[in-house]
Design a protein around this motif. Structure first.
Motif, mmCIF file in Angstrom:
data_model
loop_
_atom_site.group_PDB
_atom_site.id
_atom_site.type_symbol
_atom_site.label_atom_id
_atom_site.label_comp_id
_atom_site.label_asym_id
_atom_site.label_seq_id
_atom_site.Cartn_x
_atom_site.Cartn_y
_atom_site.Cartn_z
ATOM 1 N N ALA A 1 -70.850 -24.510 22.662
ATOM 2 C CA ALA A 1 -69.690 -23.872 22.380
ATOM 3 C C ALA A 1 -69.184 -23.132 23.735
ATOM 4 N N ILE A 2 -69.795 -22.273 24.315
ATOM 5 C CA ILE A 2 -69.576 -21.685 25.470
ATOM 6 C C ILE A 2 -69.180 -22.847 26.645
ATOM 7 N N TYR A 3 -69.993 -23.642 26.682
ATOM 8 C CA TYR A 3 -69.529 -24.923 27.776
ATOM 9 C C TYR A 3 -68.046 -25.465 27.524
ATOM 10 N N HIS A 4 -68.007 -25.785 26.264
ATOM 11 C CA HIS A 4 -66.658 -26.406 25.580
ATOM 12 C C HIS A 4 -65.735 -25.403 25.680
ATOM 13 N N VAL B 1 -61.058 -27.870 22.222
ATOM 14 C CA VAL B 1 -61.390 -28.663 23.511
ATOM 15 C C VAL B 1 -62.203 -30.083 22.764
ATOM 16 N N PHE B 2 -63.178 -29.814 22.007
ATOM 17 C CA PHE B 2 -64.084 -30.800 21.345
ATOM 18 C C PHE B 2 -62.900 -31.828 20.637
ATOM 19 N N GLY B 3 -61.873 -31.072 19.831
ATOM 20 C CA GLY B 3 -61.046 -31.899 19.263
ATOM 21 C C GLY B 3 -60.288 -32.855 20.044
ATOM 22 N N SER C 1 -59.933 -36.962 20.350
ATOM 23 C CA SER C 1 -59.027 -37.627 20.443
ATOM 24 C C SER C 1 -58.870 -38.570 21.428
ATOM 25 N N TYR C 2 -59.269 -38.210 22.615
ATOM 26 C CA TYR C 2 -59.148 -39.124 23.647
ATOM 27 C C TYR C 2 -60.097 -40.285 23.778
ATOM 28 N N LYS C 3 -61.080 -40.199 23.361
ATOM 29 C CA LYS C 3 -62.069 -41.103 23.011
ATOM 30 C C LYS C 3 -61.412 -42.353 22.374
ATOM 31 N N VAL D 1 -61.205 -31.991 29.891
ATOM 32 C CA VAL D 1 -61.968 -32.687 29.321
ATOM 33 C C VAL D 1 -62.841 -33.946 29.870
ATOM 34 N N LEU D 2 -62.825 -34.142 30.993
ATOM 35 C CA LEU D 2 -63.415 -35.061 31.728
ATOM 36 C C LEU D 2 -64.867 -35.274 31.441
#
Length: 257
Positions: A75-78, A126-128, A132-134, A157-158
């Protein structure tokens, strides 16, 4: 007096700031993390420029993994990939709050704490976007054989996307260009991916696609238009499932047949 630690907007920079704040022994109300260039000077505060080092960052990463657990570290990293200017202070506040718990691995369950809630929300955002980009990211083959994709994300998000595509395209040379953050995820066939900052590339090279790419792009665009049933087109539903901000780099919306 409140101490404000000023650091760079990178994981290493923010972790270095957290390292200095942690070592100062001050509580949540007596210290703060601020990103460089985002300063809003206040009275009765001591501003400290953080020296960014890998040693500090690795020490903080180890501390989080050991005492807060992998769930909190994720969670912290994202959260640190977010575009939010207050992300560093939210992470620091979360870590200081965890120090008060009997079981610090439960920190992400304490959403009543404003800093923990903010970390949770930033990480989810960020995860969302990465998720989406995937699905929305589109590669195109350049004349030199490299698969190239452009994205324009709000967050960084890279590092979320690169492992996903490295697993699916392990024997391909590809690169993902994050235009707003001026960075690239680069993968050489059969090797590990890397993140590249500050390198200059010839932008015209990225527009020079192979003949096969042009052919299949036109076929794909024509297919998408042909299967559409005009009487059932629902713009609101389309926008909900595929927001406009993702469409600028998708071949379905950038090419005409």
């Amino acid at each position: 007096m409140k101490t404000v630690f000023v650091c760079n907007d990178t994981v290493t920079g923010i972790f270095s700031g957290i390292y200095d704040a942690w070592k100062s022994g001050k509580g949540e109300t007596d210290c703060e993390i601020v990103l460089g260039g985002m300063l809003d000077f206040q009275l009765f505060c001591d501003y400290v420029e953080v020296e960014e080092t890998e040693h500090k960052a690795m020490a903080v990463e180890s501390l989080i993994r050991r005492h807060l657990g992998e769930r909190a570290y994720g969670a912290i990293y994202h959260a640190l990939m977010s575009a939010d200017q207050k992300k560093g202070d939210a992470v620091l506040g979360t870590m200081l709050a965890a120090r008060q718990l009997k079981d610090s691995t439960k920190i992400m369950d304490h959403l009543g704490h404003p800093k923990v809630e903010k970390v949770f929300e930033l990480a989810r955002n960020v995860f969302g976007e990465a998720h989406s980009y995937k699905g929305f990211l589109r590669f195109r083959e350049l004349k030199n054989g490299v698969l190239y994709a452009e994205i324009t994300p709000k967050n960084q998000v890279l590092t979320c996307l690169a492992p996903h595509f490295a697993e699916r395209l392990p024997v391909e040379n590809w690169m993902i260009h994050d235009k707003p953050h001026k960075s690239f995820a680069v993968h050489e066939a059969g090797k590990q991916w890397v993140i590249v900052w500050g390198e200059s590339f010839d932008e015209e090279t990225f527009q020079d696609v192979s003949e096969k790419e042009e052919k299949y792009a036109k076929l794909w665009t024509g297919f998408c238009r042909t299967i559409a049933v005009e009487s059932r087109i629902n713009p609101k539903c389309q926008q909900k499932n595929l927001p406009y901000r993702f469409r600028g780099n998708m071949v379905e919306f950038t090419m005409s047949v």
